[in-house]
Design a protein around this motif. Structure first.
Motif, PDB file in Angstrom:
ATOM      1  N   THR A 110       0.814  -1.229   0.000  1.00  0.00           N
ATOM      2  CA  THR A 110       0.000   0.000   0.000  1.00  0.00           C
ATOM      3  C   THR A 110       0.839   1.266   0.000  1.00  0.00           C
ATOM      4  OG1 THR A 110      -0.192  -0.159   2.410  1.00  0.00           O
ATOM      5  CG2 THR A 110      -1.998  -1.077   1.099  1.00  0.00           C
ATOM      6  N   ASP A 112       3.384   1.978  -2.031  1.00  0.00           N
ATOM      7  CA  ASP A 112       3.586   2.368  -3.428  1.00  0.00           C
ATOM      8  C   ASP A 112       2.936   1.318  -4.325  1.00  0.00           C
ATOM      9  OD1 ASP A 112       4.354   3.539  -5.762  1.00  0.00           O
ATOM     10  OD2 ASP A 112       6.524   3.298  -5.442  1.00  0.00           O
ATOM     11  N   VAL A 113       1.634   1.452  -4.509  1.00  0.00           N
ATOM     12  CA  VAL A 113       0.864   0.453  -5.251  1.00  0.00           C
ATOM     13  C   VAL A 113       1.329   0.346  -6.709  1.00  0.00           C
ATOM     14  CG1 VAL A 113      -1.447  -0.256  -5.990  1.00  0.00           C
ATOM     15  CG2 VAL A 113      -1.110   0.663  -3.710  1.00  0.00           C
ATOM     16  N   VAL A 138      -4.059  -1.230 -10.106  1.00  0.00           N
ATOM     17  CA  VAL A 138      -3.819  -0.212  -9.074  1.00  0.00           C
ATOM     18  C   VAL A 138      -5.144   0.282  -8.511  1.00  0.00           C
ATOM     19  CG1 VAL A 138      -2.981   2.147  -8.695  1.00  0.00           C
ATOM     20  CG2 VAL A 138      -1.555   0.506  -9.912  1.00  0.00           C
ATOM     21  N   ASN A 139      -6.090   0.559  -9.385  1.00  0.00           N
ATOM     22  CA  ASN A 139      -7.404   1.030  -8.953  1.00  0.00           C
ATOM     23  C   ASN A 139      -8.105  -0.016  -8.085  1.00  0.00           C
ATOM     24  OD1 ASN A 139      -9.618   2.858  -8.909  1.00  0.00           O
ATOM     25  ND2 ASN A 139     -10.638   1.612 -10.462  1.00  0.00           N
ATOM     26  N   ILE A 141      -6.699  -2.431  -6.240  1.00  0.00           N
ATOM     27  CA  ILE A 141      -6.022  -2.540  -4.941  1.00  0.00           C
ATOM     28  C   ILE A 141      -6.372  -1.349  -4.055  1.00  0.00           C
ATOM     29  CG2 ILE A 141      -3.755  -2.477  -3.809  1.00  0.00           C
ATOM     30  CD1 ILE A 141      -2.700  -4.155  -6.175  1.00  0.00           C
ATOM     31  N   ASN A 142      -6.386  -0.148  -4.624  1.00  0.00           N
ATOM     32  CA  ASN A 142      -6.701   1.047  -3.842  1.00  0.00           C
ATOM     33  C   ASN A 142      -8.154   1.089  -3.385  1.00  0.00           C
ATOM     34  OD1 ASN A 142      -4.114   2.169  -3.856  1.00  0.00           O
ATOM     35  ND2 ASN A 142      -4.461   3.188  -5.809  1.00  0.00           N
ATOM     36  N   SER A 143      -9.057   0.516  -4.165  1.00  0.00           N
ATOM     37  CA  SER A 143     -10.481   0.595  -3.823  1.00  0.00           C
ATOM     38  C   SER A 143     -10.963  -0.574  -2.965  1.00  0.00           C
ATOM     39  CB  SER A 143     -11.325   0.673  -5.095  1.00  0.00           C
ATOM     40  OG  SER A 143     -11.210  -0.526  -5.827  1.00  0.00           O
ATOM     41  N   SER A 145     -10.245  -2.698   0.335  1.00  0.00           N
ATOM     42  CA  SER A 145      -9.443  -2.694   1.569  1.00  0.00           C
ATOM     43  C   SER A 145      -9.041  -4.096   2.015  1.00  0.00           C
ATOM     44  CB  SER A 145     -10.219  -1.990   2.685  1.00  0.00           C
ATOM     45  OG  SER A 145     -11.412  -2.694   2.952  1.00  0.00           O
TER      46      SER A 145
END
Length: 165
Positions: A110, A112-113, A138-139, A141-143, A145
Motif C-alpha cells: 500500500t 507504493d501500489v 492499481v485502482n 487494490i486502492n479501492s 481494503s
C-alpha cells in the motif's frame, strides 16, 4: 382541354424522371491499410510443462529451486489428477501457505501500489503492464481494503498468462 391536361401530366412525369435521373451516385472509398496491433512481449505461444510450471512457481515464491523429491511428488499429483486447473490452484495455494514464502507485506504494497503492480507483472509475466492493466490493478487494490499481497500473487499465478512463456 383534355389534351392540355394530358400534356401537363406528361410534362410533370418527364420533370419527375429528369429530377430522379440527375442524382449523383456518391460512394466513398477509404484506402485504409490493415494494421496488426499488439503489445510486445504479450504473445506467449508455448505452454509450460508440468515440471516447468511447478519449478517456476516455486522459485517465484521462494527465491530458490525446488527439491527433487518435492518436485517429483507434486508432478505425480499433477499428472494423476484430471482437472489440471484445479490441481494448479491447489499447488499455488500450498506454496502460498508454506513457511519461507517471499511475499511483500501489506504496508509495502500500500505504500507504493504502482511500483508493487509493476514488480508483480515483471515477476510473474516477465513483462511490463500496459497502461490499462496498470490502471485497473492499481485502482482495484486502492479501492478494495481487504486485498492482500497474497491474493494478488494468487490471482497472477493462477491466470492463464502465467501458464505460458
Amino acid at each position: 382541354m383534355r389534351t392540355l391536361k394530358k400534356l401537363k401530366v406528361l410534362f410533370f412525369a418527364l420533370v419527375c424522371l429528369w429530377i430522379a435521373s440527375c442524382k449523383k451516385d456518391v460512394s466513398y472509398i477509404y484506402d485504409v491499410n490493415d494494421t496488426n496491433v499488439s503489445q510486445p512481449g504479450v504473445s506467449k505461444p508455448n505452454v509450460k510443462s508440468t515440471l516447468e510450471f511447478i519449478s517456476i512457481a516455486y522459485s517465484d515464491l521462494f527465491g530458490t529451486t525446488i527439491g527433487a523429491g518435492e518436485l517429483t511428488d507434486l508432478s505425480l499429483c499433477y499428472l494423476a489428477f484430471g482437472d489440471k486447473k484445479f490441481i494448479e490452484d491447489l499447488i499455488i495455494r500450498n506454496f502460498l501457505n508454506k513457511t519461507g514464502v517471499i511475499i511483500p507485506t501489506q504496508s509495502t504494497m500500500t505504500a507504493d501500489v504502482p511500483a508493487f503492480v509493476q514488480a508483480t507483472y515483471r515477476k510473474f509475466y516477465n513483462r511490463d503492464p500496459n497502461e490499462f492493466e496498470k490502471w485497473q490493478v492499481v485502482n482495484y487494490i486502492n479501492s478494495t481494503s481487504t486485498i492482500t499481497p497474497e491474493l494478488v500473487y494468487y490471482s497472477f499465478m493462477t491466470s492463464d498468462e502465467y501458464r505460458y512463456y
